[in-house]
Design an enzyme around this catalytic site. Structure first.
Site, PDB file in Angstrom:
ATOM      1  N   LYS A  84       0.821  -1.207   0.000  1.00 50.92           N
ATOM      2  CA  LYS A  84       0.000   0.000   0.000  1.00 50.92           C
ATOM      3  C   LYS A  84       0.857   1.260   0.000  1.00 50.92           C
ATOM      4  CE  LYS A  84      -4.175  -1.648   0.118  1.00 50.92           C
ATOM      5  NZ  LYS A  84      -5.013  -1.528  -1.027  1.00 50.92           N
TER       6      LYS A  84
ATOM      7  N   ARG B  56      -4.754  -9.730   3.688  1.00 46.95           N
ATOM      8  CA  ARG B  56      -4.882  -9.702   2.228  1.00 46.95           C
ATOM      9  C   ARG B  56      -3.487  -9.389   1.712  1.00 46.95           C
ATOM     10  NH1 ARG B  56      -4.115  -6.676  -1.601  1.00 46.95           N
ATOM     11  NH2 ARG B  56      -4.060  -4.799  -0.356  1.00 46.95           N
TER      12      ARG B  56
END
Length: 88
Positions: free
Chosen positions: A35, A69
């Site tokens: 991210k 995830r």
């Protein structure tokens, strides 16, 4: 991501155990793999963010996350295995 600042993302990580505590019967999914909160802070590309991802995965597991995830399955499995050993 999704409208939060870099600081807000790290505040969420810092308070993750509080969030887990609010919903003790529900497994928490954390999705921090590659991210922007990692690669922007470290001034690297998403492809170079594995080390930062693994650190955040370990911290999320320590805080009580039950599902990750991920993009890099092997690294995540290794983090889960090590963190599981520390809880024993």
């Amino acid at each position: 991501g999704f409208g939060k600042t870099l600081e807000q993302n790290y505040q969420l990580m810092h308070r993750l155990s509080d969030i887990v505590g609010l919903f003790p019967d529900n497994p928490l999914l954390v999705g921090v793999s590659r991210k922007s909160m990692i690669y922007k802070l470290l001034d690297i590309s998403p492809e170079e963010a594995l080390n930062g991802t693994t650190v955040l995965h370990a911290l999320a597991l320590q805080a009580g996350a039950r599902i990750l995830r991920v993009h890099d399955v092997r690294a995540a499995v290794e983090a889960v295995k090590i963190m599981g050993q520390l809880k024993n």
